[in-house]
Design an enzyme around this catalytic site. Structure first.
Site, PDB file in Angstrom:
ATOM      1  N   ARG A  99       0.854  -1.198   0.000  1.00  0.00           N
ATOM      2  CA  ARG A  99       0.000   0.000   0.000  1.00  0.00           C
ATOM      3  C   ARG A  99       0.889   1.247   0.000  1.00  0.00           C
ATOM      4  O   ARG A  99       0.615   2.240  -0.651  1.00  0.00           O
ATOM      5  CB  ARG A  99      -0.957   0.012   1.202  1.00  0.00           C
ATOM      6  CG  ARG A  99      -1.710   1.324   1.347  1.00  0.00           C
ATOM      7  CD  ARG A  99      -2.910   1.286   2.274  1.00  0.00           C
ATOM      8  NE  ARG A  99      -2.772   0.431   3.414  1.00  0.00           N
ATOM      9  CZ  ARG A  99      -2.029   0.678   4.487  1.00  0.00           C
ATOM     10  NH1 ARG A  99      -1.352   1.806   4.597  1.00  0.00           N
ATOM     11  NH2 ARG A  99      -1.960  -0.177   5.476  1.00  0.00           N
ATOM     12  N   TYR A 113     -17.068  17.240 -14.404  1.00  0.00           N
ATOM     13  CA  TYR A 113     -17.566  15.864 -14.517  1.00  0.00           C
ATOM     14  C   TYR A 113     -18.543  15.621 -13.353  1.00  0.00           C
ATOM     15  O   TYR A 113     -18.254  15.982 -12.202  1.00  0.00           O
ATOM     16  CB  TYR A 113     -16.373  14.897 -14.457  1.00  0.00           C
ATOM     17  CG  TYR A 113     -16.770  13.473 -14.288  1.00  0.00           C
ATOM     18  CD1 TYR A 113     -17.518  12.825 -15.278  1.00  0.00           C
ATOM     19  CD2 TYR A 113     -16.441  12.753 -13.141  1.00  0.00           C
ATOM     20  CE1 TYR A 113     -17.918  11.509 -15.119  1.00  0.00           C
ATOM     21  CE2 TYR A 113     -16.827  11.436 -12.982  1.00  0.00           C
ATOM     22  CZ  TYR A 113     -17.570  10.821 -13.972  1.00  0.00           C
ATOM     23  OH  TYR A 113     -17.980   9.523 -13.819  1.00  0.00           O
ATOM     24  N   ASP A 139      -8.036  19.107 -13.847  1.00  0.00           N
ATOM     25  CA  ASP A 139      -8.339  17.757 -14.323  1.00  0.00           C
ATOM     26  C   ASP A 139      -7.939  17.704 -15.796  1.00  0.00           C
ATOM     27  O   ASP A 139      -8.589  18.294 -16.657  1.00  0.00           O
ATOM     28  CB  ASP A 139      -9.838  17.465 -14.138  1.00  0.00           C
ATOM     29  CG  ASP A 139     -10.214  16.045 -14.583  1.00  0.00           C
ATOM     30  OD1 ASP A 139      -9.526  15.496 -15.456  1.00  0.00           O
ATOM     31  OD2 ASP A 139     -11.212  15.513 -14.064  1.00  0.00           O
ATOM     32  N   LYS A 154      -9.178   6.779 -19.103  1.00  0.00           N
ATOM     33  CA  LYS A 154      -9.500   7.296 -20.436  1.00  0.00           C
ATOM     34  C   LYS A 154      -8.269   7.218 -21.355  1.00  0.00           C
ATOM     35  O   LYS A 154      -7.813   6.147 -21.658  1.00  0.00           O
ATOM     36  CB  LYS A 154     -10.034   8.728 -20.291  1.00  0.00           C
ATOM     37  CG  LYS A 154     -11.152   8.874 -19.230  1.00  0.00           C
ATOM     38  CD  LYS A 154     -12.378   8.134 -19.629  1.00  0.00           C
ATOM     39  CE  LYS A 154     -13.547   8.159 -18.647  1.00  0.00           C
ATOM     40  NZ  LYS A 154     -13.400   8.489 -17.281  1.00  0.00           N
TER      41      LYS A 154
HETATM   42  C1  LIG Z   1     -13.053  14.486 -16.742  1.00  0.00           C
HETATM   43  C2  LIG Z   1     -13.213  13.308 -15.826  1.00  0.00           C
HETATM   44  N1  LIG Z   1     -12.638  13.344 -14.611  1.00  0.00           N
HETATM   45  C3  LIG Z   1     -12.768  12.313 -13.754  1.00  0.00           C
HETATM   46  C4  LIG Z   1     -13.494  11.185 -14.074  1.00  0.00           C
HETATM   47  C5  LIG Z   1     -13.605  10.067 -13.072  1.00  0.00           C
HETATM   48  O1  LIG Z   1     -12.730   9.035 -13.396  1.00  0.00           O
HETATM   49  P1  LIG Z   1     -12.968   7.474 -13.080  1.00  0.00           P
HETATM   50  O2  LIG Z   1     -14.214   7.060 -13.813  1.00  0.00           O
HETATM   51  O3  LIG Z   1     -11.719   6.834 -13.578  1.00  0.00           O
HETATM   52  O4  LIG Z   1     -13.139   7.345 -11.600  1.00  0.00           O
HETATM   53  C6  LIG Z   1     -14.090  11.098 -15.331  1.00  0.00           C
HETATM   54  C7  LIG Z   1     -14.871   9.899 -15.696  1.00  0.00           C
HETATM   55  O5  LIG Z   1     -15.597   9.878 -16.668  1.00  0.00           O
HETATM   56  C8  LIG Z   1     -13.943  12.191 -16.233  1.00  0.00           C
HETATM   57  O6  LIG Z   1     -14.509  12.167 -17.457  1.00  0.00           O
END
Ligand SMILES: Cc1ncc(COP(=O)(O)O)c(C=O)c1O
Length: 388
Positions: A47, A99, A171, A196
């Site tokens: 961890r 998001y 992000d 992604k």
């Molecule tokens: C811009 C963005 N940030 C964060 C996330 C969250 O990521 P995760 O689904 O890997 O937890 C997403 C998921 O679609 C996203 O599109």
């Protein structure tokens, strides 16, 4: 320093075994042997640190030009770690097109922990500056938003943040360090849904955080180790492998998007196209200044004579699914799918109408993607005409 594509493929070499393996092994060990009581060991418990995960963490830190990187079990766990460094009583400005999962985490979890948030259109710098309070500690946003692809200048937000002694947290899921490096534009922390583009094959859920300074990194490391939402060695290996082809995938996806945009611009059913690569908008001007490319996601609005649901239901190559950033093309109806949690009024106000379609384009042959879209448009048009 090696070129970016060379860095993508090689990462930072670590010579940790004598087998000659060209890839870091997947170290499936939860614990590590001490030679003797009291002796210092590099690894003690997985961890706290794992060599496969550390390879990925160093890889993303190098690519984002940060001091240190951290890998988490999902993008949401990474975003949680970035916000967990704040304290009750702190106030944070957040973009108004985040998001949905991030919005839920902040409003339904962090608010209850005593952190206050103000939502602001980060493209409007006066509004951003006006929303700053005495207890404001950070500005958090997505430089390219989903599903409308609105663009915020990282440099301008970071300049405001510095003036007020705030952290800038970005992000960078949509652009990745291949297209934009927020830390170079003044940001302090970058988060990713590595699910992604970085992994790129829709086969892993993962998140990453990169800190500009070692001091900030220490705070993220504390959360990673204390809360324990770490990425498994197998998943770390998948993300590491995905990153190696990030450049070629992005180039190909952007070529496909350019061809699709050209096709859709000629179609009478399409009344609006959202993509920062389309010249003549403020979004384009900012993206052209701060990004190396415009990414693989775009959205468009169909006219009232074309049934949006029939359209997406009749696409075969573009798969009807949320998520983005993989080798296969995906399509979704934000009003019915990714943004369905928002009340209808808020969706419409935000520009997320029932006629809005979002595409995340993969690396297929673009003639096949165009043929798929052309055929689905014909069905959607005909059905609507027949029912009138
Ligand atoms: C811009 C963005 N940030 C964060 C996330 C969250 O990521 P995760 O689904 O890997 O937890 C997403 C998921 O679609 C996203 O599109």
């Amino acid at each position: 320093m090696a070129g970016f594509n060379t860095q993508l493929v090689h990462g930072k070499e670590i010579k940790d075994n004598n087998t000659g393996a060209v890839n870091i092994p997947v170290y499936n060990s939860s614990t590590y042997q001490y030679p003797k009581v009291g002796e210092n060991v590099r690894w003690d418990y997985a961890r706290s640190g794992n060599p496969t995960r550390e390879f990925l963490e160093k890889q993303i830190a190098q690519l984002e030009h940060g001091a240190c990187g951290f890998a988490f079990a999902s993008g949401m766990a990474a975003i949680h770690a970035a916000f967990a460094i704040f304290r009750p009583g702190d106030h944070i400005l957040i973009g108004d097109q985040l998001y949905g999962g991030t919005y839920r985490l902040l409003n339904q979890y962090f608010k209850l922990q005593g952190i206050a948030f103000t939502t602001v259109d980060t493209r409007n710098l006066e509004k951003v500056e006006a929303a700053i309070q005495n207890n404001t500690k950070a500005i958090y946003f997505e430089p390219v938003t989903n599903p409308l692809l609105q663009v915020t200048s990282v440099r301008e937000i970071a300049t405001i943040a510095k003036r007020h002694n705030l952290l800038t947290i970005v992000d960078n899921t949509f652009l990745t360090p291949y297209l934009q490096r927020p830390l170079e534009l003044g940001a302090d922390l970058v988060v990713h849904s590595a699910t992604k583009y970085l992994s790129g094959h829709s086969d892993v859920i993962a998140g990453l955080v990169v800190a500009k300074t070692a001091a900030l990194g220490q705070k993220i490391y504390f959360v990673q180790n204390a809360l324990g939402g770490v990425l498994s060695p197998e998943s770390a290996n998948l993300v590491r492998r995905g990153i190696q082809t990030l450049g070629v995938r992005m180039e190909r996806e952007q070529q496909n998007v350019a061809a699709l945009i050209e096709f859709l611009q000629q179609r009478p059913e399409v009344v609006q196209l959202n993509y920062p690569g389309i010249a003549g908008t403020k979004d384009h001007a900012i993206a052209a200044r701060e990004c190396r490319g415009y990414g693989g996601v775009f959205s468009f609005v169909l006219d009232a004579n074309t049934d949006a649901t029939t359209f997406v239901n009749n696409l075969h190559l573009l798969k009807l699914a949320v998520s983005l950033g993989a080798v296969e093309s995906l399509v979704e109806l934000p009003y019915e799918m990714s943004h369905a949690e928002l009340p209808p009024q808020e969706r419409i106000q935000a520009g997320i109408t029932p006629q809005l379609i979002r595409c995340a384009i993969g690396i297929e042959d673009c003639e096949d993607l165009i043929a798929d879209i052309r055929a689905a448009l014909a069905v959607a048009r005909k059905k609507t005409a027949a029912s009138v």
